[in-house]
Design a protein around this motif. Structure first.
Motif, mmCIF file in Angstrom:
data_model
loop_
_atom_site.group_PDB
_atom_site.id
_atom_site.type_symbol
_atom_site.label_atom_id
_atom_site.label_comp_id
_atom_site.label_asym_id
_atom_site.label_seq_id
_atom_site.Cartn_x
_atom_site.Cartn_y
_atom_site.Cartn_z
ATOM 1 N N GLY A 1 54.459 49.127 37.887
ATOM 2 C CA GLY A 1 54.807 48.273 39.010
ATOM 3 C C GLY A 1 54.214 46.882 38.906
ATOM 4 O O GLY A 1 53.547 46.541 37.917
ATOM 5 N N SER A 2 54.452 46.088 39.957
ATOM 6 C CA SER A 2 54.018 44.690 39.972
ATOM 7 C C SER A 2 53.356 44.349 41.296
ATOM 8 O O SER A 2 53.658 44.953 42.329
ATOM 9 C CB SER A 2 55.220 43.761 39.768
ATOM 10 N N LEU A 3 52.458 43.387 41.230
ATOM 11 C CA LEU A 3 51.824 42.819 42.417
ATOM 12 C C LEU A 3 51.582 41.345 42.165
ATOM 13 O O LEU A 3 51.416 40.929 41.012
ATOM 14 C CB LEU A 3 50.482 43.493 42.715
ATOM 15 N N ILE A 4 51.524 40.575 43.241
ATOM 16 C CA ILE A 4 51.124 39.177 43.145
ATOM 17 C C ILE A 4 49.929 38.966 44.057
ATOM 18 O O ILE A 4 49.992 39.236 45.260
ATOM 19 C CB ILE A 4 52.261 38.213 43.530
ATOM 20 N N LEU B 1 51.881 47.139 35.398
ATOM 21 C CA LEU B 1 50.512 47.533 35.725
ATOM 22 C C LEU B 1 50.182 48.906 35.179
ATOM 23 O O LEU B 1 51.028 49.814 35.131
ATOM 24 C CB LEU B 1 50.303 47.491 37.233
ATOM 25 N N LYS B 2 48.924 49.043 34.784
ATOM 26 C CA LYS B 2 48.418 50.276 34.202
ATOM 27 C C LYS B 2 47.269 50.805 35.063
ATOM 28 O O LYS B 2 46.613 50.022 35.760
ATOM 29 C CB LYS B 2 47.894 50.019 32.787
ATOM 30 N N THR C 1 39.915 41.683 46.708
ATOM 31 C CA THR C 1 41.038 42.467 47.207
ATOM 32 C C THR C 1 41.263 43.642 46.256
ATOM 33 O O THR C 1 41.213 43.486 45.033
ATOM 34 C CB THR C 1 42.303 41.591 47.349
ATOM 35 N N GLN C 2 41.478 44.819 46.813
ATOM 36 C CA GLN C 2 41.594 46.034 46.013
ATOM 37 C C GLN C 2 42.992 46.169 45.424
ATOM 38 O O GLN C 2 43.998 45.998 46.129
ATOM 39 C CB GLN C 2 41.288 47.265 46.873
ATOM 40 N N VAL C 3 43.033 46.490 44.137
ATOM 41 C CA VAL C 3 44.278 46.832 43.458
ATOM 42 C C VAL C 3 44.114 48.240 42.893
ATOM 43 O O VAL C 3 43.163 48.513 42.161
ATOM 44 C CB VAL C 3 44.595 45.832 42.328
ATOM 45 N N THR C 4 45.018 49.125 43.248
ATOM 46 C CA THR C 4 44.980 50.493 42.765
ATOM 47 C C THR C 4 46.296 50.825 42.089
ATOM 48 O O THR C 4 47.364 50.679 42.694
ATOM 49 C CB THR C 4 44.730 51.477 43.923
ATOM 50 N N VAL C 5 46.216 51.241 40.838
ATOM 51 C CA VAL C 5 47.400 51.620 40.075
ATOM 52 C C VAL C 5 47.292 53.109 39.790
ATOM 53 O O VAL C 5 46.436 53.541 39.022
ATOM 54 C CB VAL C 5 47.516 50.811 38.778
ATOM 55 N N SER C 6 48.152 53.871 40.416
ATOM 56 C CA SER C 6 48.053 55.320 40.299
ATOM 57 C C SER C 6 49.401 55.959 40.598
ATOM 58 O O SER C 6 50.163 55.459 41.432
ATOM 59 C CB SER C 6 47.000 55.850 41.278
ATOM 60 N N SER C 7 49.657 57.062 39.926
ATOM 61 C CA SER C 7 50.885 57.808 40.200
ATOM 62 C C SER C 7 50.629 58.913 41.217
ATOM 63 O O SER C 7 51.550 59.615 41.611
ATOM 64 C CB SER C 7 51.436 58.401 38.899
#
Length: 126
Positions: free
Chosen positions: A16-19, A87-88, A120-126
């Motif tokens: 996915g993507s985030l800005i 994102l990973k 700011t929190q970024v979480t990359v998870s399935s």
């Protein structure tokens, strides 16, 4: 001292993507993005000179992340973004933007930055 406010974090699935957005008050010569995972040191992700010009990308994000500035105006608030794509899970962490008051400080080393946002929190998870 430069005041910084980040926004745009969240949770996303792998691929996915985030800005992320960083609003910086007047006075910075360089804006950097850093990330930190619990128990590890803060690491530089990307940095650019305010007014234009990318200074640094970490090897782990090159080709996937883009740092850019929107509508630069001298003597005004700077807004610098970090577009994150593909994102990973290992991109997970708290992302901070930081300001340096000298262009020679524009790089991956946190100790050269004099002002920091709240993160700011970024979480990359399935």
């Amino acid at each position: 001292q430069v005041r910084l406010v980040e926004s745009g974090g969240g949770s996303v699935q792998p691929g996915g993507s985030l800005i992320l957005s960083c609003a910086a008050s007047e006075g910075s010569r360089c804006i950097g993005w850093f990330r930190q995972v619990a128990g590890k040191e803060r690491e530089g992700v990307a940095a650019m000179y305010t007014g234009g010009g990318v200074a640094y990308y970490d090897q782990s994000v090159r080709g996937r992340f883009t740092i850019y500035q929107d509508n630069y105006q001298d003597n005004a608030e700077d807004r610098v973004y970090l577009r994150m794509t593909a994102l990973k899970p290992e991109d997970t962490g708290v992302y901070y933007c930081a300001a340096a008051e000298e262009t020679r400080a524009c790089g991956p080393l946190p100790r050269y930055y004099t002002s920091w946002g709240q993160g700011t929190q970024v979480t990359v998870s399935s």
